[in-house]
Design a protein around this motif. Structure first.
Motif, short mmCIF file in Angstrom:
data_model
loop_
_atom_site.label_atom_id
_atom_site.label_comp_id
_atom_site.label_asym_id
_atom_site.label_seq_id
_atom_site.Cartn_x
_atom_site.Cartn_y
_atom_site.Cartn_z
N GLN A 1 30.35 21.93 -24.76
CA GLN A 1 31.64 21.53 -24.20
C GLN A 1 32.07 22.47 -23.07
O GLN A 1 32.69 22.03 -22.11
CB GLN A 1 32.71 21.49 -25.29
N GLU A 2 31.73 23.75 -23.18
CA GLU A 2 32.03 24.70 -22.10
C GLU A 2 31.35 24.26 -20.81
O GLU A 2 31.97 24.28 -19.74
CB GLU A 2 31.54 26.11 -22.45
N VAL A 3 30.09 23.88 -20.92
CA VAL A 3 29.34 23.45 -19.73
C VAL A 3 29.93 22.14 -19.20
O VAL A 3 30.08 21.98 -17.98
CB VAL A 3 27.84 23.31 -20.05
N ASP A 4 30.29 21.23 -20.09
CA ASP A 4 30.91 19.98 -19.65
C ASP A 4 32.23 20.23 -18.93
O ASP A 4 32.62 19.47 -18.04
CB ASP A 4 31.15 19.04 -20.84
N ALA A 5 32.92 21.30 -19.32
CA ALA A 5 34.21 21.63 -18.71
C ALA A 5 34.05 22.36 -17.38
O ALA A 5 35.05 22.62 -16.70
CB ALA A 5 35.03 22.49 -19.67
N GLY A 6 32.81 22.69 -17.01
CA GLY A 6 32.61 23.29 -15.70
C GLY A 6 31.94 24.65 -15.68
O GLY A 6 31.67 25.18 -14.61
N ALA A 7 31.69 25.24 -16.84
CA ALA A 7 31.01 26.53 -16.89
C ALA A 7 29.55 26.36 -16.48
O ALA A 7 28.96 25.29 -16.67
CB ALA A 7 31.09 27.13 -18.29
N MET A 8 28.98 27.39 -15.92
CA MET A 8 27.58 27.33 -15.51
C MET A 8 26.68 27.53 -16.73
O MET A 8 26.97 28.37 -17.59
CB MET A 8 27.28 28.40 -14.46
N VAL A 9 25.59 26.76 -16.77
CA VAL A 9 24.65 26.83 -17.89
C VAL A 9 24.13 28.26 -18.04
O VAL A 9 24.06 28.79 -19.16
CB VAL A 9 23.48 25.84 -17.69
N ARG B 1 23.40 33.01 -21.29
CA ARG B 1 23.35 34.48 -21.29
C ARG B 1 24.30 35.03 -22.35
O ARG B 1 23.97 35.94 -23.09
CB ARG B 1 23.72 35.01 -19.91
N LYS B 2 25.49 34.44 -22.43
CA LYS B 2 26.49 34.89 -23.40
C LYS B 2 26.01 34.67 -24.83
O LYS B 2 26.22 35.51 -25.70
CB LYS B 2 27.80 34.13 -23.17
N MET B 3 25.31 33.55 -25.06
CA MET B 3 24.84 33.23 -26.41
C MET B 3 23.51 33.90 -26.74
O MET B 3 23.15 34.01 -27.91
CB MET B 3 24.72 31.72 -26.59
N GLY B 4 22.77 34.28 -25.72
CA GLY B 4 21.48 34.92 -25.96
C GLY B 4 20.38 33.93 -26.31
O GLY B 4 19.51 34.22 -27.13
#
Length: 65
Positions: free
Chosen positions: A16-24, A29-32
């Motif tokens: 959902q973060e990526v769908d909202a506009g965050a870069m993959v 990187r944040k999730m590892g």
């Protein structure tokens, strides 16, 4: 099969973060995780809400899959 260290809820929130506009790249990187893992999650959980994922998990547990 190896158990994931991420819950379905965490995976869906990342999608959902990526769908909202965050870069993959930022999200993985944040999730590892690798980009391959992210796109595998997207193919399995893409379009689902958290409540849908809980229902899917319950169904998989009942059918043994």
């Amino acid at each position: 099969m190896r158990k994931s260290k991420f819950t379905e809820e965490q995976i869906i929130r990342a999608l959902q973060e990526v769908d909202a506009g965050a870069m993959v790249q930022d999200v993985i990187r944040k999730m590892g995780v690798t980009e391959t893992t992210f796109y595998r999650w997207k193919s399995k959980y893409g379009g689902l809400e958290v409540s849908d994922a809980k229902r899917l998990k319950a169904l998989e547990m009942r059918t043994g899959g």
